[in-house]
Design an enzyme around this catalytic site. Structure first.
Site, PDB file in Angstrom:
ATOM      1  N   CYS A 161      10.017   1.420   2.040  1.00 10.74           N
ATOM      2  CA  CYS A 161      10.987   0.149   2.407  1.00 10.74           C
ATOM      3  C   CYS A 161      12.499   0.533   2.356  1.00 10.74           C
ATOM      4  CB  CYS A 161      10.715  -1.114   1.410  1.00 10.74           C
ATOM      5  SG  CYS A 161      10.874  -0.525  -0.284  1.00 10.74           S
ATOM      6  N   GLU A 165      -5.587  -3.671  -0.980  1.00 15.90           N
ATOM      7  CA  GLU A 165      -7.120  -3.315  -0.744  1.00 15.90           C
ATOM      8  C   GLU A 165      -7.357  -2.046  -0.100  1.00 15.90           C
ATOM      9  OE1 GLU A 165      -6.948  -7.518  -1.986  1.00 15.90           O
ATOM     10  OE2 GLU A 165      -5.898  -6.472  -0.528  1.00 15.90           O
ATOM     11  N   GLU A 218      11.723  -3.170  11.716  1.00 17.20           N
ATOM     12  CA  GLU A 218      11.578  -1.865  10.923  1.00 17.20           C
ATOM     13  C   GLU A 218      10.279  -1.133  11.263  1.00 17.20           C
ATOM     14  OE1 GLU A 218      11.096  -1.020   6.220  1.00 17.20           O
ATOM     15  OE2 GLU A 218      10.109  -2.712   6.888  1.00 17.20           O
ATOM     16  N   LYS A 237      -2.636  -8.265  -7.850  1.00 15.31           N
ATOM     17  CA  LYS A 237      -3.518  -7.609  -6.850  1.00 15.31           C
ATOM     18  C   LYS A 237      -2.968  -6.602  -5.911  1.00 15.31           C
ATOM     19  CE  LYS A 237      -3.529  -9.292  -2.321  1.00 15.31           C
ATOM     20  NZ  LYS A 237      -3.774  -7.937  -2.084  1.00 15.31           N
ATOM     21  N   GLU A 262      10.559  -8.655  -2.764  1.00 12.12           N
ATOM     22  CA  GLU A 262      11.004  -7.359  -2.228  1.00 12.12           C
ATOM     23  C   GLU A 262      10.252  -7.001  -1.040  1.00 12.12           C
ATOM     24  OE1 GLU A 262      11.350  -4.063  -1.092  1.00 12.12           O
ATOM     25  OE2 GLU A 262      10.047  -3.498  -2.668  1.00 12.12           O
ATOM     26  N   LEU A 263      11.017  -7.519   0.159  1.00 11.84           N
ATOM     27  CA  LEU A 263      10.647  -7.314   1.568  1.00 11.84           C
ATOM     28  C   LEU A 263      11.016  -6.370   2.454  1.00 11.84           C
ATOM     29  CD1 LEU A 263      10.909 -11.210   1.923  1.00 11.84           C
ATOM     30  CD2 LEU A 263       8.939  -9.909   0.850  1.00 11.84           C
ATOM     31  N   GLY A 308       6.163  -6.386   0.058  1.00 12.03           N
ATOM     32  CA  GLY A 308       5.605  -6.294   1.469  1.00 12.03           C
ATOM     33  C   GLY A 308       6.339  -6.836   2.536  1.00 12.03           C
ATOM     34  N   SER A 309       5.813  -7.150   3.710  1.00  6.84           N
ATOM     35  CA  SER A 309       6.600  -7.638   4.758  1.00  6.84           C
ATOM     36  C   SER A 309       7.486  -8.946   4.494  1.00  6.84           C
ATOM     37  CB  SER A 309       5.886  -7.928   6.280  1.00  6.84           C
ATOM     38  OG  SER A 309       4.942  -8.950   5.982  1.00  6.84           O
ATOM     39  N   TRP A 368       0.829  -1.211   0.185  1.00  2.31           N
ATOM     40  CA  TRP A 368      -0.124   0.043  -0.113  1.00  2.31           C
ATOM     41  C   TRP A 368       1.000   1.128  -0.055  1.00  2.31           C
ATOM     42  CZ3 TRP A 368       1.928   2.317   4.230  1.00  2.31           C
ATOM     43  CH2 TRP A 368       2.236   1.599   5.295  1.00  2.31           C
ATOM     44  N   ASN A 369       2.178   1.253   0.298  1.00  2.00           N
ATOM     45  CA  ASN A 369       3.045   2.375   0.467  1.00  2.00           C
ATOM     46  C   ASN A 369       3.180   3.357  -0.875  1.00  2.00           C
ATOM     47  OD1 ASN A 369       4.740   0.271  -0.207  1.00  2.00           O
ATOM     48  ND2 ASN A 369       6.322   1.271   0.722  1.00  2.00           N
TER      49      ASN A 369
END
Length: 477
Positions: free
Chosen positions: A284, A178, A381, A175, A250-251, A228-229, A151-152
């Site tokens: 990130c 949301e 983080e 996706k 990509e975490l 994401g995480s 979402w960032n």
């Protein structure tokens, strides 16, 4: 206040709205109020998307490179034309200042223009053999791709999920988050309007775990790409491994910044303070742990506090705002918990530390110093507008702390010593290193991490080749 667009699914070229469907509320982080309903894909929708991806892949991989390039360049042009509208929608759903959001969309167009050129740069090679023998190495599209984005960066994360695969000749089901769907939908719609077939690029929404299990449980999908995480990345990697699907992850990160006593301190402050509070720290590659050599510690610390206190926080739609709200309620809640833990363990709170107001998800730019390594914020983080500034005794201690964590996405260093810069380039454990620089991202450069920050690359030529498989042809006359 901008008009927020209607939200929909995009499956097989069909626009599917909210009528007769379960929906998810999308919130404005500046107010905390719902601004739209997002339709959830059913199992039947996902099956249809998979079938479309299968047929779309067969068509798209056979489309010649010149045509694919032309379509992607046209899409980039449409994204540029629509940048202000897409940017305004991003600000409504995610919170960042509208100037930042519009810049994010423009960067999507720049990235897509580079990817378009890569359609004709997927080079193979022919190996040297005696007469009558031929060995050819080819790079062929991996197959239908499932992309999951965070979402960032609502638009950019989606572009990174679809641009490389489309350039390589793959079909994609993406996706977007949301929580921030409009930015990603704007990017996908531009692709479709430019001529990407509706069964080649599709967008779905729903309960994230349900969607990922359904898509990755299908043999149609041959690659998964995720931003994401680390926790969710590990989960998706396990699902991908069940069917030996290719994965790009990509975490999370925990960006160290090494500031040596010979650094241009004022330039480092101007660059890194603005980077720290960009997108309310929800980046990130955000600089987070400032490891400052003792000789310049007080100067750097005080200069950073001064700059943090000058940041104007407000609604991202308003003129002159430097930092908007955090994207969701869990943002300031998580930051508050980590700040309290750090203070309990002896950290000094130099400025900020509190939520702002009682409406929306605003938080003060915050600076902590002399934070012990056992504090939660030194190991997890923060993903928010918090900078940690610690004094360090010298190179060895700074490098040890920079590499201490299992994360290795982005790292930064400030020094004028050329030998030290070369040494840091080799010894810092990160996928991207900025030396006397605040940016580690460029359309033609690979973007990705090491260790718990993931594997594989997006952007650059590597972002396209990551969506291919290598085939070797051995042929005798």
């Amino acid at each position: 206040m901008s008009t927020y667009p209607d939200l929909n699914l995009l499956i097989g070229g069909e626009t599917i709205g909210t009528s007769g469907r379960e929906t998810i509320d999308v919130l404005d982080p500046a107010t905390g109020e719902a601004i739209a309903g997002l339709p959830k894909a059913s199992s039947a929708d996902l099956d249809a998307a998979l079938e479309n991806a299968k047929t779309g892949f067969a068509t798209w991989r056979a489309t010649n490179a010149d045509k694919r390039e032309a379509i992607l360049r046209k899409a980039a042009g449409l994204i540029r034309e629509r940048a202000k509208d897409i940017g305004a929608a991003i600000t409504r759903e995610q919170g960042k200042p509208v100037k930042e959001a519009t810049g994010e969309v423009i960067y999507c167009a720049m990235l897509l223009e580079f990817y378009a050129g890569e359609c004709k740069r997927l080079y193979g090679r022919t190996l040297v053999r005696p007469d009558g023998q031929r060995v050819e190495v080819r790079h062929e599209p991996v197959g239908p791709v499932a992309g999951f984005s965070a979402w960032n960066f609502p638009a950019l994360n989606v572009m990174r999920k679809i641009g490389g695969p489309l350039a390589a000749g793959c079909s994609v089901i993406v996706k977007p988050s949301e929580e921030t769907p409009a930015g990603g939908l704007g990017i996908v719609q531009a692709m479709l309007d430019a001529g990407v077939p509706g069964d080649v690029c599709q967008a779905v929404f729903g309960v994230p775990d349900d969607i990922s299990r359904h898509l990755l449980g299908s043999p149609v999908i041959r690659k998964v790409t995720f931003t994401g995480s680390t926790a969710v990345g590990k989960h998706l990697a396990k699902l991908a491994a069940e069917d030996m699907k290719v994965a790009t992850m990509e975490l999370g990160g925990h960006g160290p910044v090494l500031v040596f006593n010979d650094a241009d301190v004022e330039k480092a402050l101007d660059t890194m303070a603005s980077n720290k509070f960009r997108n309310a720290g929800q980046v990130c590659v955000s600089p987070t742990r400032f490891l400052v050599e003792e000789d310049v510690f007080e100067r750097f610390r005080d200069g950073f506090v001064e700059r943090a206190e000058a940041v104007k926080v407000g609604n991202g739609m308003d003129d002159g705002v430097d930092m908007g709200p955090m994207a969701s309620e869990r943002g300031p809640d998580g930051i508050q918990s980590k700040i309290a833990d750090a203070k309990d363990k002896g950290a000094k709170l130099l400025t900020g530390g509190e939520r702002i107001g009682n409406q929306g998800f605003f938080h003060q730019p915050t600076v902590l110093s002399e934070v012990p390594t056992d504090a939660e914020i030194m190991n997890e983080e923060p993903f928010g507008p918090v900078a940690i500034i610690n004094p360090m005794s010298g190179y060895d201690a700074m490098l040890e702390e920079a590499n201490r964590l299992p994360y290795g996405l982005a790292a930064y260093a400030w020094t004028q010593d050329t030998k030290r810069r070369a040494k840091l380039s080799s010894e810092i454990e990160a996928g991207m290193v900025g030396i006397n620089a605040g940016s580690v991202s460029a359309a033609d450069a690979p973007f990705g991490g090491v260790k718990w920050s993931g594997y594989g690359s997006e952007d650059g030529a590597e972002g396209v080749t990551a969506c291919t498989v290598t085939k070797t042809i051995h042929e005798n006359a």
